[in-house]
Design an enzyme around this catalytic site. Structure first.
Site, PDB file in Angstrom:
ATOM      1  N   CYS A  14       0.165   9.959   9.690  1.00 24.99           N
ATOM      2  CA  CYS A  14       1.612   9.797   9.798  1.00 24.99           C
ATOM      3  C   CYS A  14       2.250  11.081   9.255  1.00 24.99           C
ATOM      4  O   CYS A  14       1.585  11.909   8.623  1.00 24.99           O
ATOM      5  CB  CYS A  14       2.086   8.581   9.015  1.00 24.99           C
ATOM      6  N   HIS A  76       2.227   8.991  -1.290  1.00 24.47           N
ATOM      7  CA  HIS A  76       2.482   7.655  -1.831  1.00 24.47           C
ATOM      8  C   HIS A  76       3.617   7.610  -2.866  1.00 24.47           C
ATOM      9  O   HIS A  76       4.209   6.561  -3.096  1.00 24.47           O
ATOM     10  CB  HIS A  76       1.218   7.107  -2.535  1.00 24.47           C
ATOM     11  N   GLU A 135       1.478   3.577  -3.921  1.00 24.44           N
ATOM     12  CA  GLU A 135       2.903   3.496  -3.572  1.00 24.44           C
ATOM     13  C   GLU A 135       3.596   2.409  -4.374  1.00 24.44           C
ATOM     14  O   GLU A 135       4.699   2.609  -4.895  1.00 24.44           O
ATOM     15  CB  GLU A 135       3.086   3.229  -2.078  1.00 24.44           C
ATOM     16  N   CYS A 202       7.914   1.196   7.182  1.00 25.02           N
ATOM     17  CA  CYS A 202       7.984   2.399   8.009  1.00 25.02           C
ATOM     18  C   CYS A 202       7.629   2.051   9.449  1.00 25.02           C
ATOM     19  O   CYS A 202       6.531   1.556   9.718  1.00 25.02           O
ATOM     20  CB  CYS A 202       7.022   3.460   7.476  1.00 25.02           C
ATOM     21  N   SER A 230      -8.776   2.819   2.790  1.00 25.08           N
ATOM     22  CA  SER A 230      -7.517   2.744   3.533  1.00 25.08           C
ATOM     23  C   SER A 230      -7.081   1.304   3.788  1.00 25.08           C
ATOM     24  O   SER A 230      -7.684   0.591   4.594  1.00 25.08           O
ATOM     25  CB  SER A 230      -7.641   3.486   4.863  1.00 25.08           C
TER      26      SER A 230
END
Length: 293
Positions: A14, A76, A135, A202, A230
């Site tokens: 991203c 993050h 995050e 997002c 991930s």
């Protein structure tokens, strides 16, 4: 007959991750060394590629003993305490916090500044996200640790429904999960109390799910490439697996198994927002090599 192999054009980093890696590479080209607080991306192959260029991954504990150095903060984001520590230790910050995450941090802090955690009439800030995720740690830090993190509907048992609620979401969570949490809070909160909720997911990440489902449906076999750390990878892999049972999760080309693609004429390769394009290409090239043997 040789199989047609297609890499999904929308898979891969991203823009937040792209920016973080670009900033790291620019500094490494200038000086040959740089510290990064935590893995720059949840993909061990990409971390190793950058390590070979001079990027050293450190922990928060390491940062306490670091002085007069440069440290990159990944996409993050980080809690305020990290910036205070950097200032105390004369550490220069290269801030690669994703703009979407940064805006969310600012919104949560603005709401928290209006709250009084000890006042039962004051709103509780709730974050729909993965507990312990980098995050989320940064978001909770904006509330001095007072925000309540819920991973699913069961986690709502920690919320006091006799008080107002303000709900935010980790940027990479699913829309379906967020909407389910919203509906459950609406059902359980006491009548007359304020419930504000903000969809802070997002769209560059959220919109990939439906795209990948369509991609996976069109293939005989899907190879989903993602690092073991991930969270986004696990979610998107499951979307592919739901519509195509012949979907296989791999970290890199070394995990390929020949029997997975037996009889397949149309193979798809895709990945997470933390999966580098070069790694998906390496999987494709390995398949082509096997075809030519």
């Amino acid at each position: 007959m040789k199989a047609n192999i297609e890499i999904d054009s929308e898979s891969g980093f991203c823009f937040g991750v792209v920016t973080a890696i670009r900033k790291a590479e620019e500094e490494l080209e200038r000086t040959g060394s740089l510290y990064c607080l935590g893995d720059i991306v949840h993909n061990s192959d990409e971390v190793e590629r950058l390590r070979a260029k001079g990027l050293t991954t450190i922990t928060h504990e390491d940062m306490h003993s670091l002085k007069d150095a440069k440290v990159l903060l990944r996409a993050h984001g980080e809690p305020p305490e990290t910036y205070r520590l950097a200032e105390r230790n004369s550490i220069e910050i290269i801030d690669a916090t994703c703009p979407v995450v940064l805006k969310l941090q600012q919104r949560i802090k603005a709401d928290f500044d209006k709250c009084n955690p000890s006042d039962i009439a004051s709103p509780q800030i709730v974050i729909y996200g993965k507990r312990g995720h980098a995050e989320v740690n940064g978001l909770v830090g904006q509330t001095e640790g007072h925000a309540i993190v819920v991973e699913d509907i069961k986690g709502l048992d920690k919320v006091d429904f006799s008080r107002p609620v303000i709900l935010y979401s980790q940027t990479t969570k699913s829309l379906e999960g967020f909407n389910a949490v919203v509906e459950e809070i609406k059902r359980r909160i006491e009548p007359g109390l304020t419930f504000k909720y903000y969809d802070t997911i997002c769209r560059q990440v959220a919109n990939r799910a439906e795209h990948l489902r369509n991609f996976a449906k069109s293939k005989d076999v899907v190879l989903f490439v993602a690092g073991t750390k991930s969270s986004n990878g696990k979610v998107l892999y499951n979307h592919c697996k739901e519509v195509n049972p012949r979907t296989h999760l791999i970290s890199n080309e070394h995990e390929l198994q020949a029997d997975w693609i037996k009889g397949a004429t149309n193979i798809g390769i895709c990945g997470a927002t933390s999966t580098p394009r070069w790694l998906m290409e390496r999987v494709r090239d390995t398949l082509h090599e096997d075809d030519n043997e």
